[in-house]
Design an enzyme around this catalytic site. Structure first.
Site, mmCIF file in Angstrom:
data_model
loop_
_atom_site.group_PDB
_atom_site.id
_atom_site.type_symbol
_atom_site.label_atom_id
_atom_site.label_comp_id
_atom_site.label_asym_id
_atom_site.label_seq_id
_atom_site.Cartn_x
_atom_site.Cartn_y
_atom_site.Cartn_z
ATOM 1 N N GLU A 93 -2.755 3.364 -0.860
ATOM 2 C CA GLU A 93 -1.395 3.361 -0.321
ATOM 3 C C GLU A 93 -1.097 4.590 0.531
ATOM 4 O O GLU A 93 -0.266 4.533 1.430
ATOM 5 C CB GLU A 93 -0.376 3.245 -1.457
ATOM 6 C CG GLU A 93 -0.493 1.950 -2.241
ATOM 7 C CD GLU A 93 -0.341 0.697 -1.383
ATOM 8 O OE1 GLU A 93 0.601 0.632 -0.563
ATOM 9 O OE2 GLU A 93 -1.168 -0.213 -1.532
ATOM 10 N N SER A 123 0.327 -6.635 0.687
ATOM 11 C CA SER A 123 -1.091 -7.007 0.634
ATOM 12 C C SER A 123 -1.698 -6.903 -0.759
ATOM 13 O O SER A 123 -2.709 -7.553 -1.030
ATOM 14 C CB SER A 123 -1.907 -6.174 1.623
ATOM 15 O OG SER A 123 -1.868 -4.801 1.277
#
Length: 181
Positions: free
Chosen positions: A83, A10
């Protein structure tokens, strides 16, 4: 000196940080795969989705973003939080050599995030399980299916392909996946 960030999922289509440019690149020693259960961004605790991680072995075509030196610390802080949502440490931040496509194969050291095989969210699902999870999962960032298709579309925008992701898209069926891949 500028910082480089290697994107394989992404981040390619939603980096979330200012950058000086983006170029296709190749990372050796790791491959992209759906190996992280997502209970927030692309799924829920009741119906987890799967998101991409870099796992050992092979190679991965992705995108390198160049970040201005003065923005590097803020970008790393942002990426670490993004993340590893809520400090989970699902991914390890690494600095790895990546070869830029074109430009004579120039190699840069790039920050990227590698899946932690010891984390409880790490998964080794079979192809059927991957397609099933992706088809059904929806999280705070949208559907797992859109995550897969956006990744494929944006890889293609850089002239890159991923046969494994294309197979999963075909397994999902439907006109949209079949027409695009």
């Amino acid at each position: 000196m500028a910082m480089f960030v290697f994107a394989y999922g992404s981040l390619i289509w939603r980096p979330g940080f200012a950058h000086l440019g983006a170029r296709p690149a190749l990372l050796r020693g790791y491959h992209r795969r759906f190996c992280i259960w997502s209970r927030h961004y692309r799924g829920t605790p009741e119906r987890p989705g799967l998101v991409l991680g870099l796992d050992r072995g092979g190679a991965c075509q992705g995108v390198v973003f160049e970040v201005a030196a003065e923005a590097a610390a803020a970008v790393l802080e942002y990426l670490d939080a993004r993340e590893n949502l809520l400090g989970e440490q699902v991914y390890h931040r690494r600095q790895l050599p990546v070869r830029l496509r074109g430009e004579g194969g120039y190699v840069v050291q790039a920050v990227t995030y590698v899946a932690d095989r010891r984390h409880p969210a790490y998964a080794r699902p079979g192809a059927e399980t991957v397609a099933e999870a992706i088809a059904q999962a929806q999280g705070a960032a949208g559907s797992n299916r859109d995550y897969l298709l956006n990744t494929l579309d944006h890889l293609a925008g850089f002239g890159l392909r991923d046969a494994g992701l294309e197979r999963i898209a075909r397994a999902l069926g439907g006109e949209q996946a079949a027409e695009r891949h």
